[in-house]
Write a protein that holds these residues in place. Sequence first.
Motif, PDB file in Angstrom:
ATOM      1  N   UNK A 132       0.783  -1.095  -0.031  1.00  0.00           N
ATOM      2  CA  UNK A 132      -0.157  -0.014  -0.151  1.00  0.00           C
ATOM      3  C   UNK A 132       0.704   1.390  -0.088  1.00  0.00           C
ATOM      4  N   UNK A 133       1.876   1.195   0.863  1.00  0.00           N
ATOM      5  CA  UNK A 133       2.759   2.348   0.814  1.00  0.00           C
ATOM      6  C   UNK A 133       3.338   2.963  -0.520  1.00  0.00           C
ATOM      7  N   UNK A 134       4.181   1.735  -1.153  1.00  0.00           N
ATOM      8  CA  UNK A 134       4.608   2.046  -2.223  1.00  0.00           C
ATOM      9  C   UNK A 134       3.747   2.111  -3.447  1.00  0.00           C
ATOM     10  N   UNK A 135       2.769   1.721  -3.335  1.00  0.00           N
ATOM     11  CA  UNK A 135       1.718   2.000  -4.391  1.00  0.00           C
ATOM     12  C   UNK A 135       1.470   3.322  -4.517  1.00  0.00           C
ATOM     13  N   UNK A 136       1.436   4.093  -3.380  1.00  0.00           N
ATOM     14  CA  UNK A 136       0.611   5.225  -3.132  1.00  0.00           C
ATOM     15  C   UNK A 136       1.871   6.374  -3.136  1.00  0.00           C
ATOM     16  N   UNK A 137       3.006   5.844  -3.294  1.00  0.00           N
ATOM     17  CA  UNK A 137       4.411   6.705  -3.639  1.00  0.00           C
ATOM     18  C   UNK A 137       4.981   7.176  -2.237  1.00  0.00           C
ATOM     19  N   UNK A 138       4.776   6.254  -1.133  1.00  0.00           N
ATOM     20  CA  UNK A 138       5.464   6.381  -0.081  1.00  0.00           C
ATOM     21  C   UNK A 138       6.377   5.316   0.254  1.00  0.00           C
ATOM     22  N   UNK A 139       7.367   5.496   1.256  1.00  0.00           N
ATOM     23  CA  UNK A 139       7.998   4.417   1.813  1.00  0.00           C
ATOM     24  C   UNK A 139       7.383   4.071   3.401  1.00  0.00           C
ATOM     25  N   UNK A 140       7.817   2.744   3.534  1.00  0.00           N
ATOM     26  CA  UNK A 140       7.300   2.199   5.205  1.00  0.00           C
ATOM     27  C   UNK A 140       8.413   2.446   6.159  1.00  0.00           C
ATOM     28  N   UNK A 141       8.460   3.382   7.037  1.00  0.00           N
ATOM     29  CA  UNK A 141       9.193   3.755   7.859  1.00  0.00           C
ATOM     30  C   UNK A 141      10.384   4.653   7.474  1.00  0.00           C
ATOM     31  N   UNK A 242      -2.986   9.207   4.748  1.00  0.00           N
ATOM     32  CA  UNK A 242      -4.178   8.802   5.206  1.00  0.00           C
ATOM     33  C   UNK A 242      -5.088   9.405   4.123  1.00  0.00           C
ATOM     34  N   UNK A 243      -4.813  10.451   3.558  1.00  0.00           N
ATOM     35  CA  UNK A 243      -5.894  11.175   2.618  1.00  0.00           C
ATOM     36  C   UNK A 243      -6.056  10.283   1.613  1.00  0.00           C
ATOM     37  N   UNK A 244      -4.928   9.918   0.855  1.00  0.00           N
ATOM     38  CA  UNK A 244      -4.781   9.001  -0.133  1.00  0.00           C
ATOM     39  C   UNK A 244      -5.520   7.638  -0.056  1.00  0.00           C
ATOM     40  N   UNK A 245      -5.214   7.338   1.248  1.00  0.00           N
ATOM     41  CA  UNK A 245      -5.933   5.763   1.595  1.00  0.00           C
ATOM     42  C   UNK A 245      -7.413   5.905   1.548  1.00  0.00           C
ATOM     43  N   UNK A 246      -7.931   7.082   2.219  1.00  0.00           N
ATOM     44  CA  UNK A 246      -9.437   7.478   1.990  1.00  0.00           C
ATOM     45  C   UNK A 246      -9.927   7.585   0.854  1.00  0.00           C
ATOM     46  N   UNK A 247      -9.200   8.374   0.068  1.00  0.00           N
ATOM     47  CA  UNK A 247      -9.676   8.452  -1.144  1.00  0.00           C
ATOM     48  C   UNK A 247      -9.908   7.003  -2.001  1.00  0.00           C
ATOM     49  N   UNK A 248      -8.920   6.335  -1.598  1.00  0.00           N
ATOM     50  CA  UNK A 248      -8.954   4.781  -2.515  1.00  0.00           C
ATOM     51  C   UNK A 248     -10.102   4.015  -1.905  1.00  0.00           C
ATOM     52  N   UNK A 249     -10.360   4.266  -0.622  1.00  0.00           N
ATOM     53  CA  UNK A 249     -11.459   3.541  -0.161  1.00  0.00           C
ATOM     54  C   UNK A 249     -12.780   4.052  -0.548  1.00  0.00           C
ATOM     55  N   UNK A 250     -12.796   5.320  -0.954  1.00  0.00           N
ATOM     56  CA  UNK A 250     -14.086   5.716  -1.470  1.00  0.00           C
ATOM     57  C   UNK A 250     -13.962   5.621  -2.990  1.00  0.00           C
ATOM     58  N   UNK A 251     -13.128   5.074  -3.515  1.00  0.00           N
ATOM     59  CA  UNK A 251     -13.237   4.706  -4.938  1.00  0.00           C
ATOM     60  C   UNK A 251     -12.728   5.846  -5.945  1.00  0.00           C
TER      61      UNK A 251
END
Length: 264
Positions: A132-141, A242-251
């Motif tokens: 999830x982090x990588x696909x959204x353009x972020x790193x984990x930690x 968190x904002x990108x994750x909410x947008x994805x959850x909303x489609x």
Amino acid sequence: MRRRMRPVRGIPLRAIAPNAITALALCSGLTAIRFAIDGKWELAVLMVLIAGMLDGIDGKVARMVRGESRFGAELDSLSDAISFGVAPAMILYLWSLQTLGRFGWMIALVHALFCALRLARFNAQIDAEEQPHKSAGFLTGVPAPAAAVLALLPLYLWLFTDEPHLRLPVVVAPWTAFVAVLMISSVATFAPHVRLKQRVRFEAIAVLVVLVAALVAAPWPTLSLIAVLYIVSIPFSMRNYRRIRLLRAAGTPRPGASEPNSAP
């Protein structure tokens, strides 16, 4: 009838250059430990920074010459573990933490161990489809090179201000442990997106020149500022993820994101 054994192939010639750069990064990390043993703290920090710069270009060189290999990936992880895990831990231990005795050594071990754990987690998940982090353009930690820069922040400030309290283990130990935890955490952090183009904007060149000039003229306050800005950016990266994750959850696709069936 005996099956004919295939000869073991060596490393491709095009992979020598990136692997040599990775080996130089490993040597820089080991040399940082040597300078720390001699009490040459400025040179020790410089060697860690050189290892970080080499680590940043070896992958790009490998992609440019198409010299990616499993051997190179394993060597890169080993180099990172030494240069950004063991080297900063030894520098901080010899500079401050050794006055705590066994507890100080434990803090140094935690930094080195957590760096190795982070690299092991990265290698284990490198082929995972769901990231999830990588696909959204972020790193984990916090990545290992950034963690090494962050962990040495008390040393930068001490070299800049000569304030003896910054060398106290009660300051260095909690900070080292905090950075170590950030490495293995699931916190979303900004991923650097640096792409070489045929035409580079003048503003980018100007920023790079100013940064290099600041590092040469006033390295310790500049490094301190970079470390503080990185720490300050973490809450913003968490909020953006968190904002990108909410947008994805909303489609709703995030702005600039590619279609599911399009090439990355």
